[in-house]
Design a protein around this motif. Structure first.
Motif, PDB file in Angstrom:
ATOM      1  N   THR A   3       0.831  -1.197   0.000  1.00 21.61           N
ATOM      2  CA  THR A   3       0.000   0.000   0.000  1.00 21.61           C
ATOM      3  C   THR A   3       0.871   1.255   0.000  1.00 21.61           C
ATOM      4  N   GLY A   4       0.249   2.381  -0.280  1.00 18.67           N
ATOM      5  CA  GLY A   4       0.927   3.664  -0.193  1.00 18.67           C
ATOM      6  C   GLY A   4       2.014   3.864  -1.239  1.00 18.67           C
ATOM      7  N   ILE A   5       2.961   4.738  -0.904  1.00 14.48           N
ATOM      8  CA  ILE A   5       4.046   5.070  -1.828  1.00 14.48           C
ATOM      9  C   ILE A   5       4.922   3.858  -2.118  1.00 14.48           C
ATOM     10  N   GLY A   6       5.075   2.985  -1.116  1.00  9.47           N
ATOM     11  CA  GLY A   6       5.864   1.778  -1.328  1.00  9.47           C
ATOM     12  C   GLY A   6       5.290   0.915  -2.436  1.00  9.47           C
ATOM     13  N   GLY A   7       3.975   0.778  -2.478  1.00 16.32           N
ATOM     14  CA  GLY A   7       3.333   0.007  -3.527  1.00 16.32           C
ATOM     15  C   GLY A   7       3.478   0.655  -4.882  1.00 16.32           C
ATOM     16  N   LEU A   8       3.328   1.974  -4.919  1.00 15.45           N
ATOM     17  CA  LEU A   8       3.475   2.705  -6.181  1.00 15.45           C
ATOM     18  C   LEU A   8       4.902   2.595  -6.701  1.00 15.45           C
ATOM     19  N   ALA A   9       5.871   2.661  -5.785  1.00 16.44           N
ATOM     20  CA  ALA A   9       7.278   2.520  -6.187  1.00 16.44           C
ATOM     21  C   ALA A   9       7.536   1.132  -6.762  1.00 16.44           C
ATOM     22  N   ALA A  10       6.918   0.105  -6.174  1.00 20.96           N
ATOM     23  CA  ALA A  10       7.099  -1.265  -6.667  1.00 20.96           C
ATOM     24  C   ALA A  10       6.512  -1.426  -8.064  1.00 20.96           C
ATOM     25  N   VAL A  11       5.350  -0.807  -8.301  1.00 16.36           N
ATOM     26  CA  VAL A  11       4.719  -0.875  -9.624  1.00 16.36           C
ATOM     27  C   VAL A  11       5.613  -0.220 -10.679  1.00 16.36           C
ATOM     28  N   ILE A  12       6.123   0.969 -10.362  1.00 12.92           N
ATOM     29  CA  ILE A  12       6.999   1.679 -11.305  1.00 12.92           C
ATOM     30  C   ILE A  12       8.286   0.888 -11.543  1.00 12.92           C
ATOM     31  N   ASN A  13       8.794   0.281 -10.489  1.00 11.81           N
ATOM     32  CA  ASN A  13      10.009  -0.536 -10.615  1.00 11.81           C
ATOM     33  C   ASN A  13       9.796  -1.694 -11.586  1.00 11.81           C
ATOM     34  N   ARG A  14       8.640  -2.336 -11.516  1.00 12.41           N
ATOM     35  CA  ARG A  14       8.379  -3.475 -12.398  1.00 12.41           C
ATOM     36  C   ARG A  14       8.156  -3.036 -13.843  1.00 12.41           C
ATOM     37  N   LEU A  15       7.700  -1.807 -14.001  1.00 12.98           N
ATOM     38  CA  LEU A  15       7.469  -1.300 -15.353  1.00 12.98           C
ATOM     39  C   LEU A  15       8.738  -0.751 -15.999  1.00 12.98           C
ATOM     40  N   THR A  16       9.580  -0.122 -15.190  1.00 12.02           N
ATOM     41  CA  THR A  16      10.737   0.595 -15.747  1.00 12.02           C
ATOM     42  C   THR A  16      12.084   0.024 -15.331  1.00 12.02           C
ATOM     43  N   GLY A  17      12.111  -0.748 -14.253  1.00  8.50           N
ATOM     44  CA  GLY A  17      13.376  -1.255 -13.745  1.00  8.50           C
ATOM     45  C   GLY A  17      14.129  -0.262 -12.884  1.00  8.50           C
ATOM     46  N   ALA A  18      13.524   0.888 -12.582  1.00  4.05           N
ATOM     47  CA  ALA A  18      14.168   1.905 -11.753  1.00  4.05           C
ATOM     48  C   ALA A  18      14.389   1.382 -10.335  1.00  4.05           C
ATOM     49  N   ASP A  19      15.430   1.857  -9.684  1.00  6.32           N
ATOM     50  CA  ASP A  19      15.770   1.427  -8.337  1.00  6.32           C
ATOM     51  C   ASP A  19      14.660   1.809  -7.354  1.00  6.32           C
ATOM     52  N   VAL A  20      14.186   0.834  -6.569  1.00  9.64           N
ATOM     53  CA  VAL A  20      13.080   1.069  -5.643  1.00  9.64           C
ATOM     54  C   VAL A  20      13.446   2.105  -4.591  1.00  9.64           C
ATOM     55  N   GLN A  21      14.643   2.007  -4.065  1.00  7.68           N
ATOM     56  CA  GLN A  21      15.068   2.928  -3.009  1.00  7.68           C
ATOM     57  C   GLN A  21      15.067   4.374  -3.501  1.00  7.68           C
ATOM     58  N   MET A  22      15.558   4.604  -4.710  1.00  4.41           N
ATOM     59  CA  MET A  22      15.566   5.958  -5.264  1.00  4.41           C
ATOM     60  C   MET A  22      14.146   6.437  -5.567  1.00  4.41           C
ATOM     61  N   LEU A  23      13.294   5.533  -6.021  1.00  6.56           N
ATOM     62  CA  LEU A  23      11.893   5.898  -6.270  1.00  6.56           C
ATOM     63  C   LEU A  23      11.212   6.342  -4.980  1.00  6.56           C
ATOM     64  N   LEU A  24      11.466   5.623  -3.901  1.00  9.59           N
ATOM     65  CA  LEU A  24      10.884   5.980  -2.611  1.00  9.59           C
ATOM     66  C   LEU A  24      11.297   7.389  -2.191  1.00  9.59           C
ATOM     67  N   ILE A  25      12.567   7.707  -2.415  1.00  6.89           N
ATOM     68  CA  ILE A  25      13.072   9.028  -2.016  1.00  6.89           C
ATOM     69  C   ILE A  25      12.451  10.135  -2.859  1.00  6.89           C
ATOM     70  N   PHE A  26      12.496   9.979  -4.167  1.00  6.92           N
ATOM     71  CA  PHE A  26      12.026  11.050  -5.057  1.00  6.92           C
ATOM     72  C   PHE A  26      10.507  11.234  -5.005  1.00  6.92           C
ATOM     73  N   MET A  27       9.768  10.167  -4.751  1.00  3.43           N
ATOM     74  CA  MET A  27       8.320  10.284  -4.678  1.00  3.43           C
ATOM     75  C   MET A  27       7.867  10.962  -3.382  1.00  3.43           C
ATOM     76  N   ALA A  28       8.629  10.772  -2.317  1.00  4.66           N
ATOM     77  CA  ALA A  28       8.246  11.359  -1.030  1.00  4.66           C
ATOM     78  C   ALA A  28       8.754  12.784  -0.847  1.00  4.66           C
ATOM     79  N   LEU A  29       9.818  13.130  -1.548  1.00  3.51           N
ATOM     80  CA  LEU A  29      10.453  14.434  -1.353  1.00  3.51           C
ATOM     81  C   LEU A  29       9.496  15.614  -1.540  1.00  3.51           C
ATOM     82  N   PRO A  30       8.687  15.666  -2.604  1.00  2.00           N
ATOM     83  CA  PRO A  30       7.765  16.812  -2.753  1.00  2.00           C
ATOM     84  C   PRO A  30       6.767  16.937  -1.603  1.00  2.00           C
ATOM     85  N   ILE A  31       6.322  15.801  -1.059  1.00  2.00           N
ATOM     86  CA  ILE A  31       5.358  15.844   0.047  1.00  2.00           C
ATOM     87  C   ILE A  31       6.008  16.425   1.295  1.00  2.00           C
ATOM     88  N   PHE A  32       7.242  16.020   1.571  1.00  2.00           N
ATOM     89  CA  PHE A  32       7.929  16.538   2.752  1.00  2.00           C
ATOM     90  C   PHE A  32       8.245  18.030   2.599  1.00  2.00           C
TER      91      PHE A  32
END
Length: 274
Positions: A31-60
């Motif tokens: 659920t949440g941003i973690g789930g969205l990061a996993a979906v993007i990772n499976r579609l693009t192969g992007a690093d999950v850890q970096m996705l988590l950081i960049f997706m949360a940064l605007p909210i913070f």
């Protein structure tokens, strides 16, 4: 404060293990941003850890100028721990691949334990929580409604890469996780708000105080069947105590009446449910 930070760190390590070793390893969607990061990772192969950081940064960044600084601190620390542990777990711990049902149940169980540990600290545990609190306080949108919409969108987004079946297992995982988290927060003991109408109110009250070691409250009432004044006894009892008082009141063989309703929130001496 140190104790709270310690348990947040522990909870997020367990959460990262559930996320990486069970959910992602078995193609389940969190659920949440973690789930969205996993979906993007499976579609693009992007690093999950970096996705988590960049997706949360605007909210913070937004929340820093718009919301409670104390909540932001704890949410930031909590999310930082989760993101850090995701990198560690992905690198050093092997994935636990199993069948979808076992993965859904075990992932929900482990994730629920992590969620319970963190939520017991009564802090926002990530960027999603900050948004949820903001919408509740400023817009009147309930936290449950927000999470229902967010998690439904995130989980259903996995249909993009053609894994329709896994949506069902992901929803099962989310249900198990929610149930386990609730149990850890509310507690496993069941308590009941008990009302007793009886002519033997003094004896019953004495039994509650002496045998069950609980308090009782008197409320004057009236039995409308015979227009007779009676004393209503109210008390809060656990499941075993409810059985004991039921059997005791039944022993009078009169027209005594008992009504019991489940109580999920009890605060006070003698109870550990909040």
């Amino acid at each position: 404060m140190k104790k709270k930070l310690f348990w947040i760190a522990v909870g997020q390590f367990i959460s990262a293990c559930a996320y990486c070793q069970i959910l992602n390893a078995n193609d389940l969607v969190a659920t949440g941003i973690g789930g969205l990061a996993a979906v993007i990772n499976r579609l693009t192969g992007a690093d999950v850890q970096m996705l988590l950081i960049f997706m949360a940064l605007p909210i913070f960044i937004w929340s820093f100028f718009s919301y409670n600084k104390k909540q932001i601190f704890y949410a930031g620390f909590s999310y930082l721990m989760f993101t850090f542990y995701v990198g560690i777990v992905n690198r050093y711990l092997p994935p636990l691949q199993t069948d979808p049902i076992a993965a859904a149940v075990s992932g929900g169980l482990v994730g629920g334990i992590a969620g319970g540990i963190i939520m017991k600290q009564r802090v926002a545990n990530g960027p999603e929580s900050i948004v949820a609190l903001y919408l509740k306080e400023k817009k009147g949108i309930s936290i449950g409604t927000y999470y229902l919409i967010l998690n439904t969108v995130v989980i259903c987004s996995s249909i993009i890469y053609g894994n329709v079946t896994m949506i069902i297992y992901s929803l099962i995982c989310t249900f198990v996780q929610s149930a386990v988290t609730d149990k850890l927060i509310i507690g496993f003991e069941k308590y009941y708000n008990v009302s007793i109408m009886s002519d033997q109110y003094l004896e019953i009250t004495q039994f509650i105080q002496d045998e069950l070691k609980r308090g009782a409250t008197f409320i004057q009432g009236m039995d409308t069947s015979n227009v007779k004044k009676k004393m209503l006894i109210q008390s809060v009892l656990n499941q075993q105590e409810l059985i004991a008082i039921r059997d005791y009141v039944k022993s009078f063989h009169d027209d005594s009446f008992i009504c019991a309703s489940r109580s999920n929130s009890i605060i006070g001496r003698g109870f550990d449910v909040e």
